[in-house]
Design a protein around this motif. Structure first.
Motif, PDB file in Angstrom:
ATOM      1  N   PHE A 285      13.337   2.584  -5.371  1.00 28.64           N
ATOM      2  CA  PHE A 285      13.442   3.297  -6.660  1.00 28.64           C
ATOM      3  C   PHE A 285      12.955   2.466  -7.901  1.00 28.64           C
ATOM      4  CE2 PHE A 285      17.163   4.563  -4.095  1.00 28.64           C
ATOM      5  CZ  PHE A 285      16.647   5.965  -3.858  1.00 28.64           C
ATOM      6  N   ALA A 286      12.945   1.170  -7.989  1.00 27.38           N
ATOM      7  CA  ALA A 286      12.407   0.492  -9.040  1.00 27.38           C
ATOM      8  C   ALA A 286      11.161   0.513  -9.229  1.00 27.38           C
ATOM      9  CB  ALA A 286      12.950  -0.973  -9.161  1.00 27.38           C
ATOM     10  N   ALA A 287      10.468   0.718  -8.070  1.00 28.93           N
ATOM     11  CA  ALA A 287       8.869   0.650  -8.087  1.00 28.93           C
ATOM     12  C   ALA A 287       8.253   2.126  -8.438  1.00 28.93           C
ATOM     13  CB  ALA A 287       8.550   0.264  -6.500  1.00 28.93           C
ATOM     14  N   LEU A 288       9.106   3.032  -8.793  1.00 30.13           N
ATOM     15  CA  LEU A 288       8.484   4.356  -8.678  1.00 30.13           C
ATOM     16  C   LEU A 288       7.722   4.606  -9.944  1.00 30.13           C
ATOM     17  CD1 LEU A 288      11.118   7.032  -7.623  1.00 30.13           C
ATOM     18  CD2 LEU A 288       8.852   7.001  -7.092  1.00 30.13           C
ATOM     19  N   PRO A 289       7.912   4.051 -11.369  1.00 31.07           N
ATOM     20  CA  PRO A 289       7.315   4.341 -12.388  1.00 31.07           C
ATOM     21  C   PRO A 289       5.840   3.962 -12.248  1.00 31.07           C
ATOM     22  CG  PRO A 289       9.463   3.662 -13.064  1.00 31.07           C
ATOM     23  CD  PRO A 289       9.413   3.684 -11.481  1.00 31.07           C
ATOM     24  N   THR A 290       5.849   2.795 -11.753  1.00 32.06           N
ATOM     25  CA  THR A 290       4.415   2.139 -11.511  1.00 32.06           C
ATOM     26  C   THR A 290       3.666   2.777 -10.351  1.00 32.06           C
ATOM     27  OG1 THR A 290       5.142  -0.119 -12.018  1.00 32.06           O
ATOM     28  CG2 THR A 290       3.179   0.173 -10.720  1.00 32.06           C
ATOM     29  N   GLU A 291       4.391   3.144  -9.350  1.00 29.31           N
ATOM     30  CA  GLU A 291       3.590   3.875  -8.251  1.00 29.31           C
ATOM     31  C   GLU A 291       3.237   5.215  -8.718  1.00 29.31           C
ATOM     32  OE1 GLU A 291       6.241   2.373  -4.315  1.00 29.31           O
ATOM     33  OE2 GLU A 291       7.017   3.555  -5.944  1.00 29.31           O
ATOM     34  N   ILE A 292       3.930   5.943  -9.572  1.00 31.17           N
ATOM     35  CA  ILE A 292       3.462   7.331  -9.957  1.00 31.17           C
ATOM     36  C   ILE A 292       2.232   7.096 -11.075  1.00 31.17           C
ATOM     37  CG2 ILE A 292       4.121   9.311 -11.630  1.00 31.17           C
ATOM     38  CD1 ILE A 292       6.921   9.102 -10.230  1.00 31.17           C
ATOM     39  N   ALA A 293       2.344   6.251 -11.830  1.00 31.71           N
ATOM     40  CA  ALA A 293       1.021   5.749 -12.576  1.00 31.71           C
ATOM     41  C   ALA A 293      -0.100   5.529 -11.852  1.00 31.71           C
ATOM     42  CB  ALA A 293       1.544   4.751 -13.473  1.00 31.71           C
ATOM     43  N   GLN A 294      -0.063   4.561 -10.895  1.00 33.63           N
ATOM     44  CA  GLN A 294      -1.162   4.470  -9.941  1.00 33.63           C
ATOM     45  C   GLN A 294      -1.661   5.695  -9.291  1.00 33.63           C
ATOM     46  OE1 GLN A 294      -0.057   1.145  -7.578  1.00 33.63           O
ATOM     47  NE2 GLN A 294      -0.080  -0.228  -9.257  1.00 33.63           N
TER      48      GLN A 294
END
Length: 304
Positions: A285-294
């Motif tokens: 879950f913590a990686a989600l913001p970066t993953e969505i931006a990428q």
């Protein structure tokens, strides 16, 4: 990430850990299937194989997750789409509110994690909306009290494709710039859908599990199909048909996840697929913001 999203991540993480802890207290039941260290690479195109294969559901019923009412979140409209044989299923989707422009707008079909759609799922797509995309999150058969039998990564693919038909025919949406993304279970379904039809410009699976053998070995309670038949698992495993992607792919997952993305990429590249993978710092879950931006940057690189 704003406070509600952080709360969402904490709540979901706590739920996952609680479920894992509870599973340790259950009697160890021998699996009716073996989990291969490396799932077999199958021949044939996944889309064609789907036409020939029918899953055999041993147990029929709704999706296993608890759910909330299907009330559209702020900033979204509730619409319906048809799926299933003969269109017998009427399912709910949420679509971002937008104004038509002279130039048709690109769109993102986003597949939620878990086996139920919730208001908090909508907060995840804010970056896509901010980037100018029309966004739809569909619910799937058997979820949130709706009709249909949960099958676990198979018949749900038909719902994803049906939802994409609804999205690409919305007024003002550019059907030639329709993208697909999804998180967790939605990430797996995104991979399978992108192998099943040539209609997406690109797909960005986030933390999806490409190996159904391993996934259901950890979640045996969710198995509704004949687990004595290896084909049931193969047809739910993107890694077995990685050469069948019909659009560019970018697979991401967090550093705390074990993954077969490297094997998926190897097989996809051998089949001529444009694919890239990335590991983002953080857990599921913590990686989600970066993953969505990428994912947004990836979509723009494919088609602005």
């Amino acid at each position: 990430m704003n406070a509600p999203k952080e709360s969402l991540c904490f709540t979901r993480r706590r739920t996952v850990l609680a479920a894992l802890g509870a599973s340790l207290l259950l009697p160890q039941i021998a699996s009716a299937f073996e989990v291969p260290a490396e799932p077999e690479e199958m021949s044939g195109d996944y889309e064609e194989e789907r036409r020939k294969f029918r899953t055999h559901l041993i147990k029929k019923g709704p999706a296993p997750d608890k759910y909330e009412p299907l009330v559209a979140p702020p900033g979204a409209d509730r619409i319906f789409f048809r799926s299933g044989y003969g269109g017998e299923l009427e399912l709910v989707a949420w679509v971002s509110r937008y104004q038509r422009t002279l130039k048709p707008r690109p769109a993102v079909l986003f597949l939620h994690g878990g086996n139920a759609i919730g208001q908090d799922d909508w907060t995840l797509v804010d970056p896509f909306i901010g980037a100018g995309y029309v966004v739809m999150i569909p619910s799937l058969r058997g979820e949130n009290g709706q009709k249909g039998n949960f099958s676990g990564f198979y018949d749900e693919v038909d719902d994803v494709l049906a939802a994409s038909d609804r999205l690409r025919h919305l007024p003002g949406v550019d059907p030639h710039r329709m993208f697909l993304a999804g998180h967790s279970i939605g990430g797996t379904l995104a991979m399978l859908a992108a192998m099943s039809a040539e209609r997406f410009r690109a797909v960005a699976p986030i933390s999806g599990d490409p190996d159904a053998f391993a996934f259901f070995d950890h979640d045996r309670k969710d198995i509704r199909f004949d687990d004595k038949n290896p084909r049931e698992f193969q047809m739910r495993s993107p890694v077995c048909y990685a050469h069948s992607f019909k659009c560019p792919v970018r697979i991401t997952h967090g550093t705390e996840a074990t993954h077969l993305s490297g094997l998926v990429a190897k097989r996809a590249l051998a089949g001529g697929v444009r694919i890239e993978t990335a590991v983002v710092t953080g857990d599921h879950f913590a990686a989600l913001p970066t993953e969505i931006a990428q994912s947004i940057q990836f979509f723009k690189s494919v088609a602005a």
